[in-house]
Scaffold this active site. Structure first.
Site, PDB file in Angstrom:
ATOM      1  N   TRP A   1       0.949  -1.031  -0.099  1.00  0.00           N
ATOM      2  CA  TRP A   1       0.043   0.291  -0.004  1.00  0.00           C
ATOM      3  C   TRP A   1       0.717   1.151   0.020  1.00  0.00           C
ATOM      4  O   TRP A   1       1.884   1.304   0.733  1.00  0.00           O
ATOM      5  CB  TRP A   1      -1.026   0.029   1.221  1.00  0.00           C
ATOM      6  CG  TRP A   1      -1.469   1.369   1.511  1.00  0.00           C
ATOM      7  CD1 TRP A   1      -1.019   2.444   2.158  1.00  0.00           C
ATOM      8  CD2 TRP A   1      -2.946   1.852   1.215  1.00  0.00           C
ATOM      9  NE1 TRP A   1      -2.010   3.445   2.239  1.00  0.00           N
ATOM     10  CE2 TRP A   1      -3.028   3.073   1.527  1.00  0.00           C
ATOM     11  CE3 TRP A   1      -4.065   1.286   0.580  1.00  0.00           C
ATOM     12  CZ2 TRP A   1      -4.254   3.646   1.269  1.00  0.00           C
ATOM     13  CZ3 TRP A   1      -5.071   1.714   0.089  1.00  0.00           C
ATOM     14  CH2 TRP A   1      -5.446   3.082   0.590  1.00  0.00           C
ATOM     15  N   MET A   2       0.483   2.314  -0.929  1.00  0.00           N
ATOM     16  CA  MET A   2       1.064   3.481  -0.854  1.00  0.00           C
ATOM     17  C   MET A   2       0.003   4.704  -0.579  1.00  0.00           C
ATOM     18  O   MET A   2      -0.925   4.838  -1.237  1.00  0.00           O
ATOM     19  CB  MET A   2       1.723   3.815  -2.110  1.00  0.00           C
ATOM     20  CG  MET A   2       2.233   5.189  -2.438  1.00  0.00           C
ATOM     21  SD  MET A   2       2.623   5.534  -4.046  1.00  0.00           S
ATOM     22  CE  MET A   2       4.491   4.998  -4.004  1.00  0.00           C
TER      23      MET A   2
ATOM     24  N   ASP B   1       0.644   9.216   0.877  1.00  0.00           N
ATOM     25  CA  ASP B   1       1.189  10.489   1.000  1.00  0.00           C
ATOM     26  C   ASP B   1       2.609  10.542   0.684  1.00  0.00           C
ATOM     27  O   ASP B   1       3.479   9.753   1.094  1.00  0.00           O
ATOM     28  CB  ASP B   1       1.132  11.075   2.573  1.00  0.00           C
ATOM     29  CG  ASP B   1      -0.062  11.245   3.054  1.00  0.00           C
ATOM     30  OD1 ASP B   1      -1.082  10.421   2.543  1.00  0.00           O
ATOM     31  OD2 ASP B   1      -0.256  11.689   3.976  1.00  0.00           O
TER      32      ASP B   1
ATOM     33  N   GLN C   1       4.405   7.056   2.398  1.00  0.00           N
ATOM     34  CA  GLN C   1       3.663   6.249   3.289  1.00  0.00           C
ATOM     35  C   GLN C   1       3.488   4.813   2.626  1.00  0.00           C
ATOM     36  O   GLN C   1       2.989   4.886   1.513  1.00  0.00           O
ATOM     37  CB  GLN C   1       2.443   7.010   3.625  1.00  0.00           C
ATOM     38  CG  GLN C   1       2.535   8.260   4.563  1.00  0.00           C
ATOM     39  CD  GLN C   1       2.910   7.888   5.904  1.00  0.00           C
ATOM     40  OE1 GLN C   1       2.213   7.659   6.692  1.00  0.00           O
ATOM     41  NE2 GLN C   1       4.286   8.160   6.248  1.00  0.00           N
TER      42      GLN C   1
ATOM     43  N   SER D   1       3.457  10.962   8.046  1.00  0.00           N
ATOM     44  CA  SER D   1       3.939  11.751   7.214  1.00  0.00           C
ATOM     45  C   SER D   1       4.943  12.688   7.508  1.00  0.00           C
ATOM     46  O   SER D   1       4.750  12.895   8.817  1.00  0.00           O
ATOM     47  CB  SER D   1       2.959  12.444   6.432  1.00  0.00           C
ATOM     48  OG  SER D   1       2.389  11.554   5.286  1.00  0.00           O
TER      49      SER D   1
ATOM     50  N   ASP E   1       2.325  15.665  10.479  1.00  0.00           N
ATOM     51  CA  ASP E   1       2.746  15.937   9.078  1.00  0.00           C
ATOM     52  C   ASP E   1       3.866  17.223   9.100  1.00  0.00           C
ATOM     53  O   ASP E   1       3.493  18.064   8.584  1.00  0.00           O
ATOM     54  CB  ASP E   1       1.652  16.350   8.231  1.00  0.00           C
ATOM     55  CG  ASP E   1       0.781  15.223   8.057  1.00  0.00           C
ATOM     56  OD1 ASP E   1       0.900  13.912   8.539  1.00  0.00           O
ATOM     57  OD2 ASP E   1      -0.354  15.383   7.894  1.00  0.00           O
TER      58      ASP E   1
ATOM     59  N   GLU F   1      -4.180  18.540   7.345  1.00  0.00           N
ATOM     60  CA  GLU F   1      -3.094  17.701   6.954  1.00  0.00           C
ATOM     61  C   GLU F   1      -2.105  18.269   6.334  1.00  0.00           C
ATOM     62  O   GLU F   1      -2.443  19.017   5.307  1.00  0.00           O
ATOM     63  CB  GLU F   1      -3.593  16.267   6.438  1.00  0.00           C
ATOM     64  CG  GLU F   1      -4.343  15.626   7.829  1.00  0.00           C
ATOM     65  CD  GLU F   1      -4.719  14.175   7.294  1.00  0.00           C
ATOM     66  OE1 GLU F   1      -4.584  13.267   8.311  1.00  0.00           O
ATOM     67  OE2 GLU F   1      -4.946  14.116   5.929  1.00  0.00           O
TER      68      GLU F   1
ATOM     69  N   TRP G   1      -9.165   8.584  -0.580  1.00  0.00           N
ATOM     70  CA  TRP G   1      -9.716   7.555   0.348  1.00  0.00           C
ATOM     71  C   TRP G   1     -10.943   6.799   0.080  1.00  0.00           C
ATOM     72  O   TRP G   1     -10.831   5.716   0.452  1.00  0.00           O
ATOM     73  CB  TRP G   1      -9.893   8.411   1.972  1.00  0.00           C
ATOM     74  CG  TRP G   1      -8.569   8.626   2.584  1.00  0.00           C
ATOM     75  CD1 TRP G   1      -8.110   9.997   2.739  1.00  0.00           C
ATOM     76  CD2 TRP G   1      -7.370   7.940   2.794  1.00  0.00           C
ATOM     77  NE1 TRP G   1      -6.738  10.139   3.326  1.00  0.00           N
ATOM     78  CE2 TRP G   1      -6.242   8.615   3.411  1.00  0.00           C
ATOM     79  CE3 TRP G   1      -7.080   6.461   2.737  1.00  0.00           C
ATOM     80  CZ2 TRP G   1      -5.225   8.336   3.868  1.00  0.00           C
ATOM     81  CZ3 TRP G   1      -5.902   6.129   3.385  1.00  0.00           C
ATOM     82  CH2 TRP G   1      -5.075   6.807   3.691  1.00  0.00           C
TER      83      TRP G   1
END
Length: 439
Positions: A14-15, A17, A33, A74, A134, A190, A274
């Site tokens: 999974w990837m 940010d 991420q 992040s 972040d 964020e 998302w």
């Protein structure tokens, strides 16, 4: 089947940010991420790729693993004393569900192997607010600063500013700026980023909780920006314009920028959202990053354009035509489509199809409208008295559209069979140039 050819993506896992964008020892570094054990979101690691030209990427070993924390969330990167420093969010959740987020540091001499500094360098001083993450680090006049995304007790998003003489010892400076209201600018900010272009200070961030309007803010969360001037005595951003969404597509979030050695401000974003379907999960991976984009400020707006290095991908012209009706079929997804209509007409229509999956553009009432097969429409307001130019980057499971030299963009995931169908109808002649892109 869905693996992109010239975008950054995880071969497995999974990837989300992009993190730690930096130029270090002759290479561009992009961290992200990453959860390597599943194509679903999980305990966050930092994945890592490097490049000498922003086009050809090599995967490096995982840079950060969660150990005493539940996830390495992040953050960003900076070079100091010929070392590479990563500042990131340490995310923890105890057995009672209490979440804490603090900022931590990792250091590397070679840019590949990192050692974590044991203690947090910035501790959240608001015990009843766990959203504190972040960090984006930068240097100004020999001093280091970082901004951190958070919210206040009234549930309004804000950005906090901290300073340090050495990257290890930090103190709180100010609340840089915050939401005017939760519905208008969100309850949590964020991935904040601040930089200066063409005499304007730009605060770029991803707010959560903005109420959708008829033609704006249609995704679950947004990414956008404020223009203004930093008052460095007060440590505040003095706004000049209202918050503006940066991208109008279905799949765009969590951006970060950095400076190239020749002074360009380059952006990467997560080319997903998302609520996206992530059809590639059936292949054991999920998520990808945008093609790198150069940022400019023109006429009080942030402009995005594909980086000039795209010319390294050009592999011949597949079509060149000028007509009111253009219909083409290509046996590849890897295309750049450059369409120009010198006289905008409301009967303009353009379709790009990957098998049964399609996006369609139409014009109505000064809006360029994007319709995707499986979702609701997206809108960009344009000047119908001027020309219309669409520069479109197609890859195996994505389409990125740059409108009128980057005054607006749509970022889209598009899935389907091999090959691409293009159809354009217009009341006036359109010129169309299609290039093949090869890595």
């Amino acid at each position: 089947m869905f693996e992109p050819k010239y975008h950054i993506f995880p071969i497995k896992g999974w990837m989300n940010d992009p993190n730690g964008l930096v130029y270090f020892k002759g290479q561009y570094h992009v961290f992200y991420q990453y959860y390597p054990k599943d194509s679903q979101w999980g305990p966050m690691h930092w994945g890592h790729v490097v490049s000498k030209d922003l086009i050809h990427w090599k995967t490096e070993p995982i840079a950060l693993y969660p150990d005493i924390e539940d996830g390495c969330f992040s953050g960003s990167a900076i070079v100091k004393d010929n070392n590479l420093f990563l500042i990131y969010t340490s995310h923890n959740e105890n057995k009672d569900g209490l979440i804490t987020e603090n900022q931590k540091l990792a250091i590397s001499e070679d840019g590949i192997h990192f050692s974590k500094f044991p203690q947090p360098i910035i501790v959240n001083d608001t015990n009843d607010i766990h959203d504190f993450r972040d960090p984006k680090v930068f240097e100004r006049d020999g001093k280091y600063y970082t901004i951190v995304g958070t919210k206040n007790k009234e549930n309004m998003g804000q950005v906090k500013l901290y300073s340090s003489p050495d990257l290890y010892n930090w103190k709180f400076c100010s609340i840089l700026t915050q939401s005017k209201s939760t519905n208008d600018e969100g309850y949590m900010w964020e991935c904040p980023d601040i930089f200066r272009i063409n005499g304007e200070d730009v605060l770029l961030f991803s707010p959560q909780g903005i109420k959708a309007k008829e033609t704006e803010f249609k995704n679950l969360y947004q990414t956008g920006y404020l223009l203004g001037q930093m008052d460095w005595n007060a440590r505040k951003l003095v706004r000049e314009k209202d918050f503006k969404e940066l991208d109008s597509g279905h799949d765009f979030y969590a951006t970060q920028t950095f400076l190239t050695p020749d002074g360009r401000r380059i952006l990467f974003g997560w080319l997903d959202m998302w609520e996206s379907k992530f059809k590639e999960q059936e292949e054991g991976w999920a998520g990808m990053l945008t093609f790198p984009r150069e940022l400019l400020v023109q006429n009080d707006r942030l402009i995005q354009r594909p980086i000039k290095e795209i010319n390294k991908l050009y592999d011949g012209i597949l079509a060149r035509e000028e007509s009111r009706h253009i219909q083409k079929q290509f046996d590849t997804h890897q295309l750049e489509i450059d369409l120009a209509n010198k006289q905008i007409t409301n009967n303009f229509e353009m379709k790009i199809s990957y098998g049964q999956q399609q996006i369609k553009f139409t014009l109505k009432d000064d809006f360029l409208i994007l319709n995707r097969t499986d979702s609701t429409n997206r809108f960009v307001k344009i000047n119908t008295q001027s020309k219309l130019r669409l520069q479109i980057l197609c890859d195996t499971s994505s389409v990125e559209i740059f409108v009128n030299d980057g005054i607006a963009t749509f970022s889209e995931r598009l899935y389907g069979s091999a090959g691409c169908n293009l159809e354009v109808k217009s009341g006036s002649d359109c010129s169309c140039l299609v290039r093949k892109l090869s890595i």
